[in-house]
Design a protein around this motif. Structure first.
Motif, PDB file in Angstrom:
ATOM      1  N   GLY A  32       0.801  -1.224   0.000  1.00  0.00           N
ATOM      2  CA  GLY A  32       0.000   0.000   0.000  1.00  0.00           C
ATOM      3  C   GLY A  32       0.835   1.276   0.000  1.00  0.00           C
ATOM      4  O   GLY A  32       0.342   2.354   0.353  1.00  0.00           O
ATOM      5  N   VAL A  33       2.083   1.179  -0.417  1.00  0.00           N
ATOM      6  CA  VAL A  33       2.994   2.330  -0.442  1.00  0.00           C
ATOM      7  C   VAL A  33       2.532   3.361  -1.477  1.00  0.00           C
ATOM      8  O   VAL A  33       2.184   2.999  -2.604  1.00  0.00           O
ATOM      9  CB  VAL A  33       4.425   1.851  -0.768  1.00  0.00           C
ATOM     10  N   ASP A  34       2.527   4.631  -1.087  1.00  0.00           N
ATOM     11  CA  ASP A  34       2.240   5.687  -2.078  1.00  0.00           C
ATOM     12  C   ASP A  34       3.396   6.687  -2.212  1.00  0.00           C
ATOM     13  O   ASP A  34       3.317   7.636  -2.990  1.00  0.00           O
ATOM     14  CB  ASP A  34       0.923   6.417  -1.775  1.00  0.00           C
ATOM     15  N   LEU A  35       4.505   6.477  -1.447  1.00  0.00           N
ATOM     16  CA  LEU A  35       5.730   7.249  -1.621  1.00  0.00           C
ATOM     17  C   LEU A  35       6.905   6.282  -1.558  1.00  0.00           C
ATOM     18  O   LEU A  35       7.138   5.649  -0.526  1.00  0.00           O
ATOM     19  CB  LEU A  35       5.876   8.346  -0.560  1.00  0.00           C
ATOM     20  N   LEU A  36       7.587   6.137  -2.689  1.00  0.00           N
ATOM     21  CA  LEU A  36       8.711   5.205  -2.796  1.00  0.00           C
ATOM     22  C   LEU A  36      10.012   5.956  -2.524  1.00  0.00           C
ATOM     23  O   LEU A  36      10.389   6.865  -3.252  1.00  0.00           O
ATOM     24  CB  LEU A  36       8.739   4.588  -4.198  1.00  0.00           C
ATOM     25  N   TYR A  37      10.696   5.567  -1.445  1.00  0.00           N
ATOM     26  CA  TYR A  37      11.984   6.159  -1.059  1.00  0.00           C
ATOM     27  C   TYR A  37      13.055   5.216  -1.549  1.00  0.00           C
ATOM     28  O   TYR A  37      13.261   4.135  -1.001  1.00  0.00           O
ATOM     29  CB  TYR A  37      12.028   6.337   0.457  1.00  0.00           C
ATOM     30  N   ASP A  38      13.744   5.630  -2.605  1.00  0.00           N
ATOM     31  CA  ASP A  38      14.626   4.757  -3.364  1.00  0.00           C
ATOM     32  C   ASP A  38      16.081   5.111  -3.065  1.00  0.00           C
ATOM     33  O   ASP A  38      16.642   6.049  -3.606  1.00  0.00           O
ATOM     34  CB  ASP A  38      14.291   4.960  -4.855  1.00  0.00           C
ATOM     35  N   ALA A  39      16.713   4.319  -2.180  1.00  0.00           N
ATOM     36  CA  ALA A  39      18.112   4.533  -1.790  1.00  0.00           C
ATOM     37  C   ALA A  39      18.962   3.479  -2.484  1.00  0.00           C
ATOM     38  O   ALA A  39      19.382   2.487  -1.884  1.00  0.00           O
ATOM     39  CB  ALA A  39      18.264   4.448  -0.276  1.00  0.00           C
ATOM     40  N   SER A  40      19.196   3.702  -3.778  1.00  0.00           N
ATOM     41  CA  SER A  40      19.873   2.695  -4.579  1.00  0.00           C
ATOM     42  C   SER A  40      20.960   3.321  -5.444  1.00  0.00           C
ATOM     43  O   SER A  40      21.298   4.499  -5.281  1.00  0.00           O
ATOM     44  CB  SER A  40      18.849   1.960  -5.459  1.00  0.00           C
ATOM     45  N   THR A  41      21.489   2.539  -6.348  1.00  0.00           N
ATOM     46  CA  THR A  41      22.511   3.001  -7.292  1.00  0.00           C
ATOM     47  C   THR A  41      21.980   2.790  -8.717  1.00  0.00           C
ATOM     48  O   THR A  41      20.975   2.105  -8.904  1.00  0.00           O
ATOM     49  CB  THR A  41      23.834   2.257  -7.051  1.00  0.00           C
TER      50      THR A  41
END
Length: 404
Positions: A226-235
Motif C-alpha cells: 500500500g505504499v504511495d511514496l517510494l523512497y529509493d536509496a539505490s545506485t
C-alpha cells in the motif's frame, strides 16, 4: 670603522629577516618553497569516474600556469586503483611512503576510501575531500584526518524527510534500499528527519544485494504493502530496474531517488526517459546542460576551462563539473594555508571554511565547516525530472541534524 659597523648591522638585519621568514614557513613532508605534492587514486580502468581525475589534473595545470599557490607548483600524483579496494591500499601506501605526498585528495568511491581510512588516520595523513557520502567519512571523533566532499547520505536523508513532512505529511512510505552502508545511511537519515512520525509513516522496507540479478520482487512487495511514496536509496543499475518495474505495474507513487542514482545518462536513459518523468531527487550544483545557467559567470568560466585544458572532455557531463568543483575547493583550502603547509594546518583550514561560495554552487548555497562538523555539502534543493532533464524547485533545504 663606521663601514664595518654598517656592514655588521646590515648582516644582522639580513639574518633577522631570513630567520623571520623561515619562522613564518612551516612544512611537513610533501611541501617546500616551490612544490606541494598531492596524492590521488582514480579508477581510470574502472567505472565511468575517470573523468573526475582527468578534470582535476587539468585544473591543477591551469593553476600552475597561473603561477601556482603562493608561488608553489602543484604536483598531483595519480595512480589507477581500478575501483578495487586492495589496489587502492597498495597505491595509497606508495603515495605516502614512496612519493611522500603531503596529503591525499579525492580518492574516489566508498570502498576504496574505506580500505585506506584507518591507515591514513594512523599515519595522520589528511584524507581530503574524499569522494563518498557515507557517514563514517564525516566523523571527526573517530577519523579526525578524514573529510568527505559528497553530501553525507544521512544529511541527504534528513533533507528528504523535511521535504516529505512539508509536502506529503500523510504519505505511506516504502523504503527500497541497497543492503550496505549507503542504503543503511539513507534509512538512518530519513528516520532521524521524520522523528516520531517515522514509525507510522514507514509501512515497508525491502532491500537488495549487489549480486541480485533483478529487483522486481522487491518492487512488487512495496506496491502490495500500500505504499504511495517510494523512497529509493539505490545506485544506477538497480534504480533503472526499479523505475521500469514501477511502470510495468502501472503504479504511480511519489518516487524519491537518491542523488547517487540521479544521473540521466546512467539511470534515467536506461530506464526510459518517458517513464522517469516526475521522479524527484535533489542537487547542490549547477547542471551545465540546464539552459537557465547559459549566462552564469561560473558556468561560463567552467566552459572556458574545459575548452582550453580538457577539450576532449564532455562539458555537459556532471562527472566533469564535479571534478572541477572539488579541485576549486582544494585550491581555496591551500590558499588559506598560506605558508603553513603542515598536515595539521590543512585539516584546520578545511574544517574552518566560512561561507565559501563555489562557482558552480546553486544560488544561495555556501560551504561552512567546523572542527566538530566535517560536512562540506549540507544544503540542497529539490529537483524533478521533466522527461528530458532535471528542473529545480522549492527552497534551499539545509540539514540541521547531528553533525557527526
Amino acid at each position: 670603522m663606521r663601514s664595518v659597523q654598517l656592514l655588521a648591522a646590515t648582516a644582522l638585519a639580513i639574518a633577522l629577516s631570513v630567520t623571520s621568514a623561515a619562522a613564518q614557513k612551516k612544512y611537513d613532508i610533501g611541501a617546500t618553497d616551490t612544490e606541494i605534492k598531492i596524492g590521488q587514486t582514480v579508477p581510470f580502468s574502472g567505472p565511468a569516474y575517470a573523468g573526475i581525475g582527468k578534470t582535476q589534473a587539468a585544473y591543477m595545470k591551469m593553476i600552475n600556469d597561473q603561477g601556482g599557490i603562493n608561488g608553489r607548483k602543484l604536483n598531483l600524483i595519480q595512480y589507477d586503483d581500478a575501483y578495487s579496494p586492495p589496489k587502492a591500499v597498495e597505491q595509497v601506501r606508495k603515495l605516502v611512503e614512496g612519493d611522500e605526498v603531503l596529503f591525499t585528495f579525492q580518492i574516489i568511491g566508498t570502498p576504496s576510501n574505506a580500505a585506506v581510512q584507518k591507515y591514513l588516520n594512523a599515519k595522520k595523513v589528511p584524507q581530503l575531500l574524499a569522494s563518498t557520502g557515507a557517514s563514517r567519512f564525516s566523523d571527526p571523533q573517530n577519523a579526525p584526518w578524514t573529510i568527505a566532499f559528497n553530501p553525507n547520505y544521512q544529511s541527504e536523508g534528513r533533507i528528504y524527510a523535511k521535504y516529505i513532512l512539508a509536502n506529503h505529511p500523510n504519505a505511506k512510505i516504502g523504503i527500497f534500499y541497497q543492503n550496505d552502508d549507503l542504503g543503511r545511511d539513507y534509512i538512518t537519515g530519513l528516520k532521524s528527519g521524520l522523528g516520531d512520525k517515522a514509525a507510522s509513516m514507514i509501512v515497508a522496507e525491502v532491500s537488495y544485494e549487489l549480486t541480485d540479478p533483478t529487483v522486481d520482487s522487491q518492487i512488487v512487495k512495496l506496491k502490495a504493502a500500500g505504499v504511495d511514496l517510494l523512497y529509493d536509496a539505490s545506485t544506477p543499475k538497480f534504480a533503472a530496474q526499479a523505475i521500469r518495474k514501477v511502470a510495468d505495474l502501472d503504479w504511480h507513487p511519489v518516487h524519491i531517488l537518491d542523488i547517487n542514482a540521479s544521473p540521466v545518462s546512467a539511470t534515467l536513459k536506461p530506464a526510459g526517459l518517458d517513464i522517469s518523468k516526475g521522479i524527484i531527487s535533489t542537487n547542490y550544483g549547477k547542471d551545465p546542460a540546464d539552459p537557465q545557467w547559459k549566462d552564469d559567470p561560473g558556468v561560463k568560466a567552467y566552459f572556458a576551462f574545459m575548452d582550453k585544458y580538457y577539450p576532449e572532455g564532455d562539458k555537459l557531463n556532471t562527472v566533469n563539473t564535479y571534478g572541477y568543483s572539488t579541485a576549486e575547493l582544494l585550491i581555496q583550502v591551500l590558499k588559506q594555508c598560506g605558508d603553513n603547509l603542515t598536515r595539521e594546518n590543512l585539516m584546520k583550514q578545511v574544517t574552518s571554511l566560512n561561507k565559501f561560495v563555489p562557482s558552480l554552487a546553486l544560488p544561495g548555497m555556501s560551504i561552512t565547516t567546523g572542527p566538530n562538523d566535517y560536512r562540506i555539502n549540507k544544503q540542497m534543493q529539490m529537483m524533478k525530472f521533466n522527461g528530458e532533464r532535471w528542473e529545480l524547485f522549492g527552497p534551499i533545504i539545509e540539514d540541521t541534524g547531528p553533525a557527526g
